[in-house]
Enzyme design. Structure first.
Site, PDB file in Angstrom:
ATOM      1  N   GLY A  10       0.820  -1.213   0.000  1.00 44.55           N
ATOM      2  CA  GLY A  10       0.000   0.000   0.000  1.00 44.55           C
ATOM      3  C   GLY A  10       0.849   1.256   0.000  1.00 44.55           C
ATOM      4  O   GLY A  10       2.086   1.199   0.015  1.00 44.55           O
ATOM      5  N   ALA A  59      -5.229  -1.847   5.604  1.00 47.32           N
ATOM      6  CA  ALA A  59      -6.593  -1.415   5.924  1.00 47.32           C
ATOM      7  C   ALA A  59      -7.496  -1.681   4.734  1.00 47.32           C
ATOM      8  O   ALA A  59      -7.028  -1.810   3.600  1.00 47.32           O
ATOM      9  CB  ALA A  59      -6.620   0.080   6.267  1.00 47.32           C
ATOM     10  N   THR A  61      -9.605   0.354   2.633  1.00 47.37           N
ATOM     11  CA  THR A  61      -9.603   1.813   2.467  1.00 47.37           C
ATOM     12  C   THR A  61     -10.608   2.316   1.417  1.00 47.37           C
ATOM     13  O   THR A  61     -10.591   3.501   1.085  1.00 47.37           O
ATOM     14  CB  THR A  61      -8.187   2.307   2.075  1.00 47.37           C
ATOM     15  N   TYR A 124     -16.964   3.031   6.838  1.00 46.71           N
ATOM     16  CA  TYR A 124     -15.490   3.041   6.937  1.00 46.71           C
ATOM     17  C   TYR A 124     -15.054   3.678   8.259  1.00 46.71           C
ATOM     18  O   TYR A 124     -14.248   3.102   8.992  1.00 46.71           O
ATOM     19  CB  TYR A 124     -14.924   3.814   5.745  1.00 46.71           C
ATOM     20  N   LYS A 128     -13.023   1.907  11.389  1.00 45.20           N
ATOM     21  CA  LYS A 128     -11.713   2.424  11.810  1.00 45.20           C
ATOM     22  C   LYS A 128     -11.754   2.822  13.289  1.00 45.20           C
ATOM     23  O   LYS A 128     -10.796   2.608  14.026  1.00 45.20           O
ATOM     24  CB  LYS A 128     -11.288   3.609  10.935  1.00 45.20           C
ATOM     25  N   TRP A 146      -6.314  12.215   3.688  1.00 44.85           N
ATOM     26  CA  TRP A 146      -6.062  12.594   2.292  1.00 44.85           C
ATOM     27  C   TRP A 146      -4.661  12.179   1.828  1.00 44.85           C
ATOM     28  O   TRP A 146      -3.885  13.003   1.321  1.00 44.85           O
ATOM     29  CB  TRP A 146      -6.253  14.098   2.119  1.00 44.85           C
TER      30      TRP A 146
HETATM   31  N1  NAP Z   1      -5.485   6.801   1.773  1.00 45.99           N
HETATM   32  C1  NAP Z   1      -5.957   7.787   2.518  1.00 45.99           C
HETATM   33  O1  NAP Z   1      -6.353   8.855   2.021  1.00 45.99           O
HETATM   34  C2  NAP Z   1      -6.005   7.651   4.019  1.00 45.99           C
HETATM   35  C3  NAP Z   1      -6.536   8.705   4.765  1.00 45.99           C
HETATM   36  C4  NAP Z   1      -6.591   8.582   6.157  1.00 45.99           C
HETATM   37  C5  NAP Z   1      -6.117   7.430   6.780  1.00 45.99           C
HETATM   38  N2  NAP Z   1      -5.630   6.425   6.026  1.00 45.99           N
HETATM   39  C6  NAP Z   1      -5.172   5.221   6.725  1.00 45.99           C
HETATM   40  O2  NAP Z   1      -3.786   5.095   6.474  1.00 45.99           O
HETATM   41  C7  NAP Z   1      -3.431   3.706   6.455  1.00 45.99           C
HETATM   42  C8  NAP Z   1      -2.672   3.408   5.181  1.00 45.99           C
HETATM   43  O3  NAP Z   1      -3.500   3.733   4.065  1.00 45.99           O
HETATM   44  P1  NAP Z   1      -2.976   3.635   2.570  1.00 45.99           P
HETATM   45  O4  NAP Z   1      -3.447   4.845   1.859  1.00 45.99           O
HETATM   46  O5  NAP Z   1      -1.530   3.251   2.543  1.00 45.99           O
HETATM   47  O6  NAP Z   1      -3.866   2.387   2.070  1.00 45.99           O
HETATM   48  P2  NAP Z   1      -3.710   1.508   0.752  1.00 45.99           P
HETATM   49  O7  NAP Z   1      -2.754   2.114  -0.184  1.00 45.99           O
HETATM   50  O8  NAP Z   1      -5.107   1.198   0.337  1.00 45.99           O
HETATM   51  O9  NAP Z   1      -3.036   0.175   1.323  1.00 45.99           O
HETATM   52  C9  NAP Z   1      -3.734  -0.708   2.138  1.00 45.99           C
HETATM   53  C10 NAP Z   1      -2.980  -2.013   2.170  1.00 45.99           C
HETATM   54  O10 NAP Z   1      -3.731  -2.947   2.959  1.00 45.99           O
HETATM   55  C11 NAP Z   1      -3.714  -4.181   2.288  1.00 45.99           C
HETATM   56  N3  NAP Z   1      -4.850  -5.009   2.624  1.00 45.99           N
HETATM   57  C12 NAP Z   1      -6.155  -4.774   2.314  1.00 45.99           C
HETATM   58  N4  NAP Z   1      -6.899  -5.823   2.706  1.00 45.99           N
HETATM   59  C13 NAP Z   1      -6.054  -6.719   3.276  1.00 45.99           C
HETATM   60  C14 NAP Z   1      -6.215  -7.988   3.864  1.00 45.99           C
HETATM   61  N5  NAP Z   1      -7.433  -8.602   3.936  1.00 45.99           N
HETATM   62  N6  NAP Z   1      -5.130  -8.632   4.342  1.00 45.99           N
HETATM   63  C15 NAP Z   1      -3.914  -8.063   4.263  1.00 45.99           C
HETATM   64  N7  NAP Z   1      -3.680  -6.860   3.718  1.00 45.99           N
HETATM   65  C16 NAP Z   1      -4.757  -6.195   3.223  1.00 45.99           C
HETATM   66  C17 NAP Z   1      -3.756  -3.789   0.831  1.00 45.99           C
HETATM   67  O11 NAP Z   1      -3.384  -4.876   0.021  1.00 45.99           O
HETATM   68  P3  NAP Z   1      -3.996  -4.985  -1.476  1.00 45.99           P
HETATM   69  O12 NAP Z   1      -3.626  -3.713  -2.161  1.00 45.99           O
HETATM   70  O13 NAP Z   1      -3.357  -6.199  -2.017  1.00 45.99           O
HETATM   71  O14 NAP Z   1      -5.484  -5.091  -1.278  1.00 45.99           O
HETATM   72  C18 NAP Z   1      -2.765  -2.643   0.796  1.00 45.99           C
HETATM   73  O15 NAP Z   1      -1.452  -3.118   0.694  1.00 45.99           O
HETATM   74  C19 NAP Z   1      -4.749   2.955   6.627  1.00 45.99           C
HETATM   75  O16 NAP Z   1      -4.927   2.620   7.985  1.00 45.99           O
HETATM   76  C20 NAP Z   1      -5.820   3.943   6.222  1.00 45.99           C
HETATM   77  O17 NAP Z   1      -7.045   3.694   6.867  1.00 45.99           O
HETATM   78  C21 NAP Z   1      -5.545   6.498   4.667  1.00 45.99           C
END
Ligand code: NAP
Length: 240
Positions: A10, A59, A61, A124, A128, A146
């Site tokens: 991710g 997560a 997401t 969501y 969380k 974001w």
């Molecule tokens: N993106 C945002 O804007 C944002 C904003 C606020 C907070 N956050 C938080 O920040 C953190 C990191 O977010 P990010 O943007 O890096 O998310 P991301 O790019 O969507 O990455 C999420 C990762 O979790 C993995 N995953 C999903 N389902 C899974 C499962 N069942 N078992 C194992 N791994 C799994 C995904 O693998 P696959 O890709 O193979 O599914 C991916 O590698 C999260 O806690 C998110 O809630 C994100």
């Protein structure tokens, strides 16, 4: 110090690996190595590996899709976190968990403090918030918002793709936030880990923008470096 990073593929998981300090002995896993919905397998793996720290960057997401897949979102965003905490309670490790501004109701007109009242308005956000509730006083919670990264699935990349496909775009102008680079977030997390920080922290980049303003900035920057051929017309619209 042995550190297990989940969500290795991710945005944040990748950034945590790229910015890892020399003292961190890292194992990075993704869904193919260990599906977080399989709690018995997750637990068995964590108890055997017994890392000093889990950096949980995995997560569910897909914010909108979570409305129709709340059980799956809960399994990944809450039940797996609870299993991680339980395993670390057994082995003596800590959990560093990442959460979101969606645990708040979004009605504030100033940045949320880490101890602000939570009031999630979406599936969501609820899942969380439940994940946060599993953490112990010795664990660490970092909320962000974001998030974008060069290699990720995010608003920046979606906009650049659409700008190359369409002459006009419509982008929401009545939601504001702080676009946040995953690499900066990862550096903050490593710094907090080095200080053995506990409790709840918020990290986002400086400044504030609506999605529309963010899209305008993306268009200008992407055009300047040749990622989009021409700047499209970008209409501001309401969420409704
Ligand atoms: N993106 C945002 O804007 C944002 C904003 C606020 C907070 N956050 C938080 O920040 C953190 C990191 O977010 P990010 O943007 O890096 O998310 P991301 O790019 O969507 O990455 C999420 C990762 O979790 C993995 N995953 C999903 N389902 C899974 C499962 N069942 N078992 C194992 N791994 C799994 C995904 O693998 P696959 O890709 O193979 O599914 C991916 O590698 C999260 O806690 C998110 O809630 C994100």
């Amino acid at each position: 110090m042995r550190v297990l990073i989940t969500g290795a593929g991710g945005q944040l998981g990748g950034a945590l690996q790229r910015t890892a300090p020399g003292w961190a002995d890292i194992t990075a896993i993704d869904v193919d190595d260990c599906d977080l919905t399989d709690v018995p397998m997750l637990r068995a793996r964590l108890v055997v590996e017994a890392p000093d720290i889990i950096l949980n960057a995995a997560a569910y997401t897909a914010v909108d899709k979570a409305e129709s897949e709340e059980a799956l979102a809960r399994a990944i965003n809450a039940e797996a976190v609870s299993a991680m905490v339980a395993a670390m309670a057994e082995t003596g490790g800590r959990v560093v968990h990442v959460s979101t501004d969606y645990v708040f109701d979004g009605t504030a007109s100033a940045p949320y403090a880490p101890d602000a009242q939570r009031n999630p308005q979406s599936a969501y956000g609820r899942t969380k918030a439940e994940g946060e509730d599993s953490l112990r006083p010795e664990d660490l919670l970092v909320r962000t918002a974001w998030v974008y990264e060069a290699g990720g699935a995010n608003f920046v990349r979606t906009m650049i793709r659409l700008m190359n496909e369409r002459e006009e775009l419509r982008v929401v102008a009545d939601q504001v936030g702080a676009p946040t680079w995953a690499t900066g977030l990862a550096r903050t997390i490593w710094a907090l880990v080095e200080k053995r920080a506990t409790g709840t922290f918020h990290h986002c980049d400086d400044g504030v923008a609506s999605w529309h303003e963010f899209a305008m900035a993306i268009a200008e920057e992407a055009h300047a470096v040749g990622l989009v051929a021409r700047i499209p017309v970008i209409h501001p619209i309401t969420t409704a």
